[in-house]
Write an enzyme that holds these catalytic residues in place. Sequence first.
Site: not given
Length: 301
Positions: A49-50, A78, A99, A127
Amino acid sequence: MKNLISMRDLSADKILQLLALAESLEKDPTQLDLSRRVMAAVFYEASTRTRMSFESAMKRLGGEVIAMVGTSGTSVEKGETLADTTKVIARYSDIIVIRHPLEGAARYVSEQVSIPVVNAGDGANQHPTQSLLDLYTIQKAQGTLEGLKLALVGDLKYGRTVHSLAYALAQFNPEFFFVSPKSLSMPIHILNDLSRMGVKFKEKTKLNKIVDDIDIMYVTRIQRERFPDREEYEKVKNAYIITADLLKNAKDNLKVMHPLPRVNEITTDVDSTKYAYYFDQAENGIYMRQAILATLLGEVK
Ligand code: CP
């Protein structure tokens, strides 16, 4: 407003401005044009969703999107640091939506780059864009944010959405019931902050006695991925299961919300009741995230 990192950074006035802009954009998305602006979606953790609603929000306003969807296949594999990765991405874009599993990661990135940064979830911490869309959803459903009775249910320890939402609503005279197993209760520092702000709340382990008395039931998933011990998760994973039968005497105006994804916290027979509001809630992410992007990109007069 340069970044959006925590709900604690937003005044009630700023929240209401964002809600008004989201409402206006829902009615008329053609009023703003973000063409030639680029949003970087930088997702070190899983999301449906986000990330997709941010991408859709940006594209529907005419903007462009570049994305890092997990670290597989990127130079993080890496050994590139978060600072170096985001400093480079900041040269390719006008705004970063990030996120990350570490608490504080979004604020750290905002100190590394000169473009706006949006916290799309940092570990179990916050959030804030979810909370803003939750507020927008609550206002649409109830006609107000003021003086509501809300039960926040489930994983209140690791659930970042409920942490942000508690701060977001604290400015609107709520009465909270925090319903969780004892091992997943709301962190003490948040309870202390709410007490200092004069917010009314009660902690509960059982839901059935309060269902008929609330305006909003905000259900959360038990956050399996954040448990250090799998056995502890097994003990609490089915702590609350919301069924249509549980809601049979609920108030007419009750709305059941969930940030999604659900696992088995809400049975599908609730979906066809007048109380189910979680899919509308997910849709509202588009309008609120458009408001956030336009504001942080300086496109709002
Ligand atoms: N509500 C929410 O944050 O969902 P995603 O994890 O799918 O982005």
